[in-house]
Every structure is written in structure tokens, then in C-alpha cells.
Design an enzyme around this catalytic site. Structure first.
Site, PDB file in Angstrom:
ATOM      1  N   SER A  92       0.862  -1.184   0.000  1.00 54.40           N
ATOM      2  CA  SER A  92       0.000   0.000   0.000  1.00 54.40           C
ATOM      3  C   SER A  92       0.896   1.231   0.000  1.00 54.40           C
ATOM      4  CB  SER A  92      -0.915   0.001   1.228  1.00 54.40           C
ATOM      5  OG  SER A  92      -1.815  -1.083   1.179  1.00 54.40           O
ATOM      6  N   LYS A 168      -7.211   1.680  -2.685  1.00 55.33           N
ATOM      7  CA  LYS A 168      -6.798   1.273  -1.344  1.00 55.33           C
ATOM      8  C   LYS A 168      -6.808   2.461  -0.386  1.00 55.33           C
ATOM      9  CE  LYS A 168      -5.298  -0.998   2.155  1.00 55.33           C
ATOM     10  NZ  LYS A 168      -4.056  -1.771   2.246  1.00 55.33           N
ATOM     11  N   LYS A 236       0.394   5.882   8.088  1.00 56.62           N
ATOM     12  CA  LYS A 236       1.082   6.053   6.797  1.00 56.62           C
ATOM     13  C   LYS A 236       0.081   6.156   5.658  1.00 56.62           C
ATOM     14  CE  LYS A 236       2.101   2.490   4.633  1.00 56.62           C
ATOM     15  NZ  LYS A 236       1.500   1.602   3.606  1.00 56.62           N
TER      16      LYS A 236
END
Length: 296
Positions: A92, A168, A236
Site C-alpha cells: 500500500s 486502497k 502512513k
């Protein structure tokens, strides 16, 4: 097939196991994670060697700089590529960086798909991951046997690289805001004198029901914050969301708030490595009340 798999962490190790179980030959390189004792894989010296030995190379790494180093660094995947190879990044990472990585690997004649996943460690172990893919249809179809070994809900989001990563990020926005909403609701109900476990059970039967309320609501009440998905990783992902939103000129006010709450949690000792459901602790501090406290 001969498959290179780089990134044998919490998610990557069970994914590699499934590929071995499906009859594929696995090549890997060791970095942060050791080779699991029960994983049948050939260990080689560098990511470039992984690429030379493999038909398809899968990466499952923590962050954008990790993927850049493995793909484009010294002895990286790029150095072992040829025109018949396909790289699938299931990490990701940044959609913008993804498009840049894809362009450089395509110059070597290789294919490239970004295919981040959702479902966490549980989904990786159960081979039930949701897989969001960006890239050309022909490359997607070539990768389908791998995707079907690892997941259940597999969608080609768009034919351009970065589409999977964008999806995502959207997923992580929704999950983060659901966690924040559940935490707010339970802290509110608890401080008002209600049993949060009974409130959660009641809400599970109504329109407020969700997977986050079911799983993470229980974690918040039971104070079980051993990581299923670490706070620092979700933080993140929200940073990626905010960076991409700035580039697009999009306002994400609640995402920014959730990111700040996660930052507060990560600043506490051990907080960055705790499960992302521990976001409730930031709201508890702001409210002067913990769910575990007895009601007066």
C-alpha cells in the site's frame, strides 16, 4: 509458475504459503523478516536475482521508499527484468510514485500491476483478501491465477497504474473514519453511564452495524490492542491520502482529524505498534474517561 515474492512479513508470509500450496515455485530475498521455517522457498542474494529467476515478481512491503529501494535500488528488481516478466506490487503505497515506478519498469519491457489488498492478517491467512488492481487488462488476466490463490474479491479498478493504490487509499479513509466513529460512540455512551458492551451489542442489530463495530468495538472494550493492523501503517496510509488530496485539490477534513488522533496515539510509548483500534485511547484522554473504568 516461478514466482518471486519479496516481503515475508505479517501479510506476505501467509500469502507466499498459499502460492507454494498452489504448486508455484517461490524465490525470495531476506531483509527484515526471516524465512518462515515451514515455507518452501529458494533464497537468493538480491531483488535483481529474484527477478532473473522468476516469471512474475510480487512485492509486499511496508511503504513507498521500501518499494522504490527493492525495485529501483542497487541490485534491484529492475536489473533482472526482461520483456516477458510481470511485476505485481501488492504493497500500500503512493499512487503518484506507483505511476513513476511502473513507467521505469515498462521501459525495460516488463509489465506492472499495482494490486494492494485489504483484509489484514486474517484475510492473508484465510486467502480471502480483497485485491484492488491498476493496470492493463491483459496483464490483469495473466495475474488472475495468483490473485485467485490469495483473495476472493478481485477487481480491476482501472487500466492505468495507480488506480489500485487510489482505491486502497479510499478503503483506508473509510476504515479510519469508521474506527473513529465507533470510538466516539463508545466513549460517549460509557461516560454517560451505559455499559459499552451492551451498547455495542444493541448497535450490532441496527443500521449502525459494521465490521469495524463488530471487531474493533470489541477490541476497544476488551482493551486488546495487540496488532492486527499496526497504527503506524494506517497512519502512513492516511498520510498518503492527504498528500494525494493536496495534489488533486480535494478536501478531506475528517481524514485529517483521524490522522491527527492516530499521531497522538503513535506518540505514546508503544503506540505506533499497537492495533489501529487503539485510536480510542486518544478520545479517552480528551474525554478524561476510559472504557475500562467502572461507572459511578
Amino acid at each position: 509458475m516461478k514466482i518471486g515474492f519479496i516481503g515475508l512479513g505479517v501479510m506476505g508470509a501467509p500469502m507466499a504459503h498459499h502460492l507454494v500450496g498452489a504448486g508455484h515455485e517461490i524465490f525470495t530475498v531476506l531483509n527484515r523478516s526471516p524465512l518462515p521455517k515451514d515455507l518452501r522457498a529458494s533464497v537468493v542474494a538480491s531483488p535483481g536475482d529474484v527477478a532473473r529467476m522468476s516469471e512474475i515478481i510480487v512485492t509486499m512491503l511496508p511503504d513507498t521508499p521500501d518499494v522504490e529501494r527493492v525495485l529501483l535500488g542497487g541490485n534491484g528488481v529492475l536489473e533482472g527484468l526482461s520483456a516477458d516478466k510481470l511485476v505485481i506490487d501488492m504493497s500500500s503505497i503512493s499512487p503518484i510514485a506507483t505511476a513513476e515506478f511502473a513507467a521505469k519498469l515498462r521501459q525495460a519491457g516488463a509489465g506492472y500491476l499495482d494490486a494492494p489488498v485489504s483484509g489484514g492478517e486474517v484475510g492473508a491467512k484465510a486467502a480471502s483478501l480483497t485485491i484492488m488492481v491498476g493496470g492493463p487488462t491483459a496483464e490483469f488476466e495473466r495475474a488472475l491465477p495468483i490473485f485467485r490463490t490469495l483473495g476472493k474479491n478481485i477487481t480491476l479498478i482501472g487500466e492505468h497504474n495507480g488506480a489500485g493504490q487510489t482505491c486502497k487509499i479510499a478503503n483506508q479513509i473509510i476504515v479510519a473514519l469508521n474506527i473513529e466513529a465507533v470510538a466516539e460512540a463508545l466513549v460517549f455512551a460509557s461516560k454517560a453511564g451505559c455499559d459499552p458492551a451492551k451498547v455495542r451489542a444493541a448497535l450490532m442489530g441496527g443500521f449502525a452495524s459494521s465490521r469495524v463495530l463488530e471487531v474493533h468495538g470489541e477490541r476497544m472494550i476488551a482493551r486488546t490492542f495487540a496488532p492486527g493492523f499496526r497504527m503506524r501503517l494506517h497512519q502512513k496510509d492516511l498520510n498518503l491520502a492527504l498528500e494525494s488530496a493536496r495534489a488533486l485539490g480535494v478536501s478531506l477534513p475528517n481524514t485529517a482529524m483521524a490522522q491527527q488522533l492516530m499521531s497522538a496515539c503513535s506518540a505514546r510509548p508503544g503506540g505506533a505498534e499497537a492495533d489501529h483500534s487503539s485510536l480510542v485511547q486518544a478520545l479517552e484522554i480528551l474525554s478524561g474517561h476510559e472504557l475500562s473504568k467502572e461507572k459511578e
